[in-house]
Design a protein around this motif. Sequence first.
Motif, PDB file in Angstrom:
ATOM      1  N   ARG A   1       0.851  -1.193   0.000  1.00 63.77           N
ATOM      2  CA  ARG A   1       0.000   0.000   0.000  1.00 63.77           C
ATOM      3  C   ARG A   1       0.886   1.242   0.000  1.00 63.77           C
ATOM      4  N   VAL A   2       0.446   2.255  -0.707  1.00 64.81           N
ATOM      5  CA  VAL A   2       1.171   3.522  -0.791  1.00 64.81           C
ATOM      6  C   VAL A   2       0.580   4.512   0.218  1.00 64.81           C
ATOM      7  N   TYR A   3       1.452   5.176   0.971  1.00 62.30           N
ATOM      8  CA  TYR A   3       1.030   6.210   1.917  1.00 62.30           C
ATOM      9  C   TYR A   3       0.177   7.240   1.179  1.00 62.30           C
ATOM     10  N   GLY A   4      -0.959   7.581   1.762  1.00 63.87           N
ATOM     11  CA  GLY A   4      -1.841   8.588   1.183  1.00 63.87           C
ATOM     12  C   GLY A   4      -2.929   8.027   0.286  1.00 63.87           C
ATOM     13  N   ALA A   5      -2.857   6.735  -0.031  1.00 64.31           N
ATOM     14  CA  ALA A   5      -3.912   6.129  -0.852  1.00 64.31           C
ATOM     15  C   ALA A   5      -5.202   6.070  -0.034  1.00 64.31           C
ATOM     16  N   ASP A   6      -6.316   6.354  -0.683  1.00 63.59           N
ATOM     17  CA  ASP A   6      -7.610   6.277  -0.007  1.00 63.59           C
ATOM     18  C   ASP A   6      -7.884   4.845   0.432  1.00 63.59           C
ATOM     19  N   HIS A   7      -8.560   4.699   1.573  1.00 63.56           N
ATOM     20  CA  HIS A   7      -8.863   3.364   2.083  1.00 63.56           C
ATOM     21  C   HIS A   7      -9.797   2.591   1.162  1.00 63.56           C
ATOM     22  N   ASP A   8     -10.615   3.303   0.378  1.00 64.92           N
ATOM     23  CA  ASP A   8     -11.518   2.616  -0.542  1.00 64.92           C
ATOM     24  C   ASP A   8     -10.970   2.547  -1.966  1.00 64.92           C
ATOM     25  N   ASP A   9      -9.712   2.920  -2.150  1.00 66.76           N
ATOM     26  CA  ASP A   9      -9.075   2.833  -3.464  1.00 66.76           C
ATOM     27  C   ASP A   9      -8.947   1.360  -3.845  1.00 66.76           C
ATOM     28  N   PRO A  10      -9.490   0.954  -5.001  1.00 72.76           N
ATOM     29  CA  PRO A  10      -9.384  -0.451  -5.384  1.00 72.76           C
ATOM     30  C   PRO A  10      -7.959  -0.877  -5.744  1.00 72.76           C
ATOM     31  N   ASP A  11      -7.076   0.075  -5.988  1.00 73.26           N
ATOM     32  CA  ASP A  11      -5.684  -0.236  -6.327  1.00 73.26           C
ATOM     33  C   ASP A  11      -4.761   0.719  -5.570  1.00 73.26           C
ATOM     34  N   PRO A  12      -4.551   0.474  -4.253  1.00 78.20           N
ATOM     35  CA  PRO A  12      -3.752   1.392  -3.428  1.00 78.20           C
ATOM     36  C   PRO A  12      -2.253   1.163  -3.520  1.00 78.20           C
ATOM     37  N   GLY A  13      -1.840   0.341  -4.480  1.00 77.86           N
ATOM     38  CA  GLY A  13      -0.431  -0.015  -4.598  1.00 77.86           C
ATOM     39  C   GLY A  13       0.362   0.958  -5.454  1.00 77.86           C
ATOM     40  N   PRO A  14       1.638   0.633  -5.641  1.00 80.70           N
ATOM     41  CA  PRO A  14       2.539   1.497  -6.416  1.00 80.70           C
ATOM     42  C   PRO A  14       2.146   1.567  -7.886  1.00 80.70           C
ATOM     43  N   ARG A  15       2.534   2.672  -8.523  1.00 76.16           N
ATOM     44  CA  ARG A  15       2.241   2.909  -9.935  1.00 76.16           C
ATOM     45  C   ARG A  15       3.528   2.827 -10.744  1.00 76.16           C
ATOM     46  N   ASP A  16       3.421   2.286 -11.944  1.00 78.34           N
ATOM     47  CA  ASP A  16       4.570   2.255 -12.846  1.00 78.34           C
ATOM     48  C   ASP A  16       5.070   3.665 -13.098  1.00 78.34           C
ATOM     49  N   GLY A  17       6.388   3.805 -13.202  1.00 77.52           N
ATOM     50  CA  GLY A  17       6.981   5.094 -13.493  1.00 77.52           C
ATOM     51  C   GLY A  17       7.178   5.986 -12.276  1.00 77.52           C
ATOM     52  N   HIS A  18       6.821   5.495 -11.095  1.00 72.92           N
ATOM     53  CA  HIS A  18       7.004   6.257  -9.867  1.00 72.92           C
ATOM     54  C   HIS A  18       8.152   5.645  -9.071  1.00 72.92           C
ATOM     55  N   GLU A  19       8.743   6.460  -8.202  1.00 72.71           N
ATOM     56  CA  GLU A  19       9.813   5.992  -7.312  1.00 72.71           C
ATOM     57  C   GLU A  19       9.276   5.978  -5.885  1.00 72.71           C
ATOM     58  N   TYR A  20       9.663   4.967  -5.132  1.00 73.57           N
ATOM     59  CA  TYR A  20       9.162   4.802  -3.767  1.00 73.57           C
ATOM     60  C   TYR A  20      10.297   4.491  -2.798  1.00 73.57           C
ATOM     61  N   VAL A  21      10.053   4.864  -1.536  1.00 73.19           N
ATOM     62  CA  VAL A  21      10.880   4.390  -0.434  1.00 73.19           C
ATOM     63  C   VAL A  21       9.952   3.629   0.504  1.00 73.19           C
ATOM     64  N   GLU A  22      10.510   2.682   1.229  1.00 73.73           N
ATOM     65  CA  GLU A  22       9.743   1.891   2.185  1.00 73.73           C
ATOM     66  C   GLU A  22       9.841   2.540   3.560  1.00 73.73           C
ATOM     67  N   LEU A  23       8.707   2.720   4.225  1.00 71.60           N
ATOM     68  CA  LEU A  23       8.693   3.258   5.581  1.00 71.60           C
ATOM     69  C   LEU A  23       8.838   2.094   6.554  1.00 71.60           C
ATOM     70  N   SER A  24       9.768   2.212   7.492  1.00 70.13           N
ATOM     71  CA  SER A  24      10.075   1.125   8.403  1.00 70.13           C
ATOM     72  C   SER A  24       9.965   1.590   9.847  1.00 70.13           C
TER      73      SER A  24
END
Length: 89
Positions: free
Chosen positions: A9-32
């Motif tokens: 899940r991506v930080y800031g994605a709506d809880h009712d978003d059917p696809d709250p995961g990462p998007r192609d072409g974007h860069e991410y860091v993992e929160l730990s």
Amino acid sequence: MDARWMQRRVYGADHDDPDPGPRDGHEYVELSGGPLDGLLLDVTGIPEADRDEGGVLVTEIGRYGAGGKACYGPALARPWVWLWEGDIP
């Protein structure tokens, strides 16, 4: 993109978003650690030099509840991971 992140899940994605995961072409860091542990943070468009400072992220599930913030900063040996540094009001 790393296949292990595709189901995350991506930080800031709506809880009712059917696809709250990462998007192609974007860069991410993992929160730990802390209240946002395991989420991915989209850092697309943030220059590498500015990522060294980490970020302060709004969260309702931290120590200070609604309106509180969680502080995360990059892990020295693993810059794609940001470690929890504590909560602030």
